[in-house]
Design a protein around this motif. Structure first.
Motif, PDB file in Angstrom:
ATOM      1  N   ARG A  90     -29.404   7.736 -18.246  1.00  0.00           N
ATOM      2  CA  ARG A  90     -30.186   7.290 -19.406  1.00  0.00           C
ATOM      3  C   ARG A  90     -31.638   7.732 -19.310  1.00  0.00           C
ATOM      4  N   ILE A  91     -32.251   7.579 -18.124  1.00  0.00           N
ATOM      5  CA  ILE A  91     -33.680   7.882 -18.012  1.00  0.00           C
ATOM      6  C   ILE A  91     -33.935   9.380 -17.828  1.00  0.00           C
ATOM      7  N   SER A  92     -32.964  10.089 -17.240  1.00  0.00           N
ATOM      8  CA  SER A  92     -33.176  11.514 -16.983  1.00  0.00           C
ATOM      9  C   SER A  92     -32.607  12.404 -18.083  1.00  0.00           C
ATOM     10  N   ARG A  93     -31.570  11.900 -18.739  1.00  0.00           N
ATOM     11  CA  ARG A  93     -30.833  12.673 -19.741  1.00  0.00           C
ATOM     12  C   ARG A  93     -30.289  13.974 -19.167  1.00  0.00           C
ATOM     13  N   ARG A  94     -30.009  13.965 -17.880  1.00  0.00           N
ATOM     14  CA  ARG A  94     -29.454  15.150 -17.209  1.00  0.00           C
ATOM     15  C   ARG A  94     -28.235  14.721 -16.405  1.00  0.00           C
ATOM     16  N   ILE A  95     -27.101  15.259 -16.766  1.00  0.00           N
ATOM     17  CA  ILE A  95     -25.851  14.830 -16.161  1.00  0.00           C
ATOM     18  C   ILE A  95     -25.785  15.204 -14.682  1.00  0.00           C
ATOM     19  N   GLU A  96     -26.457  16.297 -14.296  1.00  0.00           N
ATOM     20  CA  GLU A  96     -26.419  16.682 -12.886  1.00  0.00           C
ATOM     21  C   GLU A  96     -27.198  15.697 -12.021  1.00  0.00           C
ATOM     22  N   TRP A  97     -28.222  15.060 -12.576  1.00  0.00           N
ATOM     23  CA  TRP A  97     -28.938  14.045 -11.822  1.00  0.00           C
ATOM     24  C   TRP A  97     -28.058  12.808 -11.620  1.00  0.00           C
ATOM     25  N   LEU A 123     -19.014   9.560 -29.053  1.00  0.00           N
ATOM     26  CA  LEU A 123     -18.142   9.285 -30.190  1.00  0.00           C
ATOM     27  C   LEU A 123     -18.823   8.379 -31.212  1.00  0.00           C
ATOM     28  N   LEU A 124     -19.566   7.394 -30.718  1.00  0.00           N
ATOM     29  CA  LEU A 124     -20.171   6.411 -31.608  1.00  0.00           C
ATOM     30  C   LEU A 124     -21.481   6.883 -32.233  1.00  0.00           C
ATOM     31  N   TYR A 125     -22.294   7.615 -31.449  1.00  0.00           N
ATOM     32  CA  TYR A 125     -23.655   7.870 -31.901  1.00  0.00           C
ATOM     33  C   TYR A 125     -24.055   9.346 -31.952  1.00  0.00           C
ATOM     34  N   ASN A 126     -23.308  10.208 -31.288  1.00  0.00           N
ATOM     35  CA  ASN A 126     -23.700  11.621 -31.236  1.00  0.00           C
ATOM     36  C   ASN A 126     -22.470  12.511 -31.090  1.00  0.00           C
ATOM     37  N   PRO A 127     -21.651  12.608 -32.128  1.00  0.00           N
ATOM     38  CA  PRO A 127     -20.405  13.373 -32.030  1.00  0.00           C
ATOM     39  C   PRO A 127     -20.651  14.808 -31.535  1.00  0.00           C
ATOM     40  N   GLY A 128     -19.872  15.203 -30.537  1.00  0.00           N
ATOM     41  CA  GLY A 128     -20.002  16.545 -29.983  1.00  0.00           C
ATOM     42  C   GLY A 128     -21.031  16.667 -28.882  1.00  0.00           C
ATOM     43  N   GLY A 129     -21.852  15.643 -28.686  1.00  0.00           N
ATOM     44  CA  GLY A 129     -22.918  15.723 -27.698  1.00  0.00           C
ATOM     45  C   GLY A 129     -22.408  15.718 -26.277  1.00  0.00           C
ATOM     46  N   PHE A 130     -21.325  14.984 -26.036  1.00  0.00           N
ATOM     47  CA  PHE A 130     -20.818  14.902 -24.672  1.00  0.00           C
ATOM     48  C   PHE A 130     -20.340  16.254 -24.171  1.00  0.00           C
ATOM     49  N   ARG A 131     -19.596  16.970 -24.974  1.00  0.00           N
ATOM     50  CA  ARG A 131     -19.076  18.262 -24.531  1.00  0.00           C
ATOM     51  C   ARG A 131     -20.209  19.231 -24.210  1.00  0.00           C
ATOM     52  N   ALA A 132     -21.204  19.283 -25.089  1.00  0.00           N
ATOM     53  CA  ALA A 132     -22.329  20.192 -24.866  1.00  0.00           C
ATOM     54  C   ALA A 132     -23.048  19.870 -23.566  1.00  0.00           C
ATOM     55  N   GLU A 133     -23.105  18.599 -23.226  1.00  0.00           N
ATOM     56  CA  GLU A 133     -23.777  18.177 -21.995  1.00  0.00           C
ATOM     57  C   GLU A 133     -22.910  18.474 -20.774  1.00  0.00           C
ATOM     58  N   PHE A 134     -21.617  18.164 -20.866  1.00  0.00           N
ATOM     59  CA  PHE A 134     -20.740  18.290 -19.707  1.00  0.00           C
ATOM     60  C   PHE A 134     -20.538  19.742 -19.286  1.00  0.00           C
ATOM     61  N   TYR A 167     -17.851  19.768  -6.391  1.00  0.00           N
ATOM     62  CA  TYR A 167     -17.605  21.078  -6.996  1.00  0.00           C
ATOM     63  C   TYR A 167     -16.299  21.134  -7.781  1.00  0.00           C
ATOM     64  N   LEU A 168     -15.433  20.164  -7.566  1.00  0.00           N
ATOM     65  CA  LEU A 168     -14.277  20.038  -8.449  1.00  0.00           C
ATOM     66  C   LEU A 168     -14.738  19.699  -9.861  1.00  0.00           C
ATOM     67  N   MET A 169     -15.692  18.777  -9.977  1.00  0.00           N
ATOM     68  CA  MET A 169     -16.221  18.414 -11.299  1.00  0.00           C
ATOM     69  C   MET A 169     -16.942  19.596 -11.950  1.00  0.00           C
ATOM     70  N   VAL A 170     -17.691  20.333 -11.153  1.00  0.00           N
ATOM     71  CA  VAL A 170     -18.364  21.514 -11.684  1.00  0.00           C
ATOM     72  C   VAL A 170     -17.332  22.545 -12.124  1.00  0.00           C
ATOM     73  N   GLY A 171     -16.287  22.718 -11.313  1.00  0.00           N
ATOM     74  CA  GLY A 171     -15.240  23.670 -11.660  1.00  0.00           C
ATOM     75  C   GLY A 171     -14.545  23.309 -12.959  1.00  0.00           C
ATOM     76  N   VAL A 172     -14.317  22.039 -13.181  1.00  0.00           N
ATOM     77  CA  VAL A 172     -13.700  21.602 -14.442  1.00  0.00           C
ATOM     78  C   VAL A 172     -14.609  21.967 -15.619  1.00  0.00           C
ATOM     79  N   ALA A 173     -15.914  21.784 -15.448  1.00  0.00           N
ATOM     80  CA  ALA A 173     -16.852  22.161 -16.518  1.00  0.00           C
ATOM     81  C   ALA A 173     -16.791  23.662 -16.796  1.00  0.00           C
ATOM     82  N   VAL A 174     -16.707  24.466 -15.728  1.00  0.00           N
ATOM     83  CA  VAL A 174     -16.607  25.918 -15.891  1.00  0.00           C
ATOM     84  C   VAL A 174     -15.323  26.290 -16.630  1.00  0.00           C
ATOM     85  N   ILE A 175     -14.208  25.670 -16.224  1.00  0.00           N
ATOM     86  CA  ILE A 175     -12.919  25.950 -16.867  1.00  0.00           C
ATOM     87  C   ILE A 175     -12.981  25.594 -18.347  1.00  0.00           C
TER      88      ILE A 175
END
Length: 301
Positions: free
Chosen positions: A96-103, A190-201, A242-250
């Motif tokens: 929430r405070i960083s708005r960066r998923i990697e953090w 889904l509730l407040y920013n449709p499509g935002g999650f995918r772009a972030e992930f 790196y499994l999570m990172v790999g899923v994002a790459v895939i």
């Protein structure tokens, strides 16, 4: 799922009902507890810590009452619930405070690495500790096993697994926390920013320092027998990272193909049916630090 998220966010008492109710239900259906953590994560992401603290306190009180009345114990279910909630709440606050998923991922992985180090620092021989626990858990099954089962072989397998149980537990915990956080973020999207999650992930990219630390662990485990077990256990936590990172790459690579949703569904099915697929996926996530697969493919390199 969207309906459940909307129900959680409508009123405070509804959030408490879902968060506490799902934890109580998880004593019969364990994986339901992850939904409880995700619901709390959603409250943290959307409303911040003050509102979430109130929801958490009320939920904890509800679980304590349930434990005292139904289970005959207040402490055990309350401790279970807090261990389930706190890591996700902290990771959600970081996001929430960083708005960066990697953090947020860093806030999950670093405590898992520290937990492995703490176990090896506090317990003289963690493998012996885990072997005792595993044998105690499995012994009743071995006593009732059919004649054809090799009980000695099973015990040997448990002794081998005990050497890496610390890493598996820490890595598994980190994975569950990150998955609940991602579920909470998806609900928010889904509730407040449709499509935002995918772009972030799909842009998930941890700091390169993690890759070099993982390399150091692998190299040290292969060349320093005295600390090899500790380093392999740390390596299991890096594997989850790196499994999570790999899923994002895939996700990025398959989404560029025709019928991308079909390919993604097949990928997740394959990952579930053949867990060994996780190894090349994690390797792709690890090498993305240097190869930048997402943008190389986009540029046609």
């Amino acid at each position: 799922m969207k309906g459940l998220a909307a129900f959680v966010m409508k009123e405070r008492w509804q959030a408490v009902l879902v968060i506490a109710g799902l934890v109580c239900l998880s004593f019969m259906i364990p994986l339901v507890g992850l939904l409880s953590s995700a619901a709390l994560g959603l409250v943290v992401l959307r409303q911040g810590l003050p509102a979430a603290a109130t929801v958490l306190a009320l939920s904890a009180a509800a679980v304590a009452v349930f434990g005292g009345v139904v289970l005959g114990s207040v402490a055990a279910p309350l401790i279970y619930a807090l261990l389930l909630w706190f890591p996700t709440a902290v990771a959600a606050w970081v996001l929430r405070i960083s708005r960066r998923i990697e953090w947020a991922l860093t806030s999950v992985v670093v405590p898992a690495l520290m937990a492995v180090l703490a176990v090896y620092g506090l317990i003289g021989d963690p493998s012996e500790f885990w072997n005792e626990k595993l044998i105690r858990l499995v012994q009743p099954l071995l006593d009732q096993a059919p004649d054809g089962l090799d009980a000695d072989g099973a015990r040997f397998g448990l002794r081998v697994a005990a050497h890496y149980a610390t890493g598996f537990v820490s890595a598994g915990s980190a994975l569950s926390v990150f998955l609940t956080l991602m579920l909470a973020r998806w609900w928010q999207s889904l509730l407040y920013n449709p499509g935002g999650f995918r772009a972030e992930f799909v842009e998930l990219r941890p700091a390169p320092a993690f890759a070099y630390a993982a390399l150091a662990c692998i190299g040290g485990a292969m060349s320093l027998p005295a600390v090899a077990e500790l380093l392999w256990n740390l390596g299991l936590v890096f594997f989850v990272l790196y499994l999570m990172v790999g899923v994002a790459v895939i996700h990025v690579l398959l989404s560029r193909r025709s019928a991308g949703k079909f390919w993604l569904a097949g990928f997740y099915l394959l990952l579930f049916v053949i867990p060994q697929v996780a190894l090349p996926v994690a390797l792709m996530g690890f090498t993305d630090v240097w190869m930048d697969w997402r943008h190389r493919r986009a540029a046609g390199v």
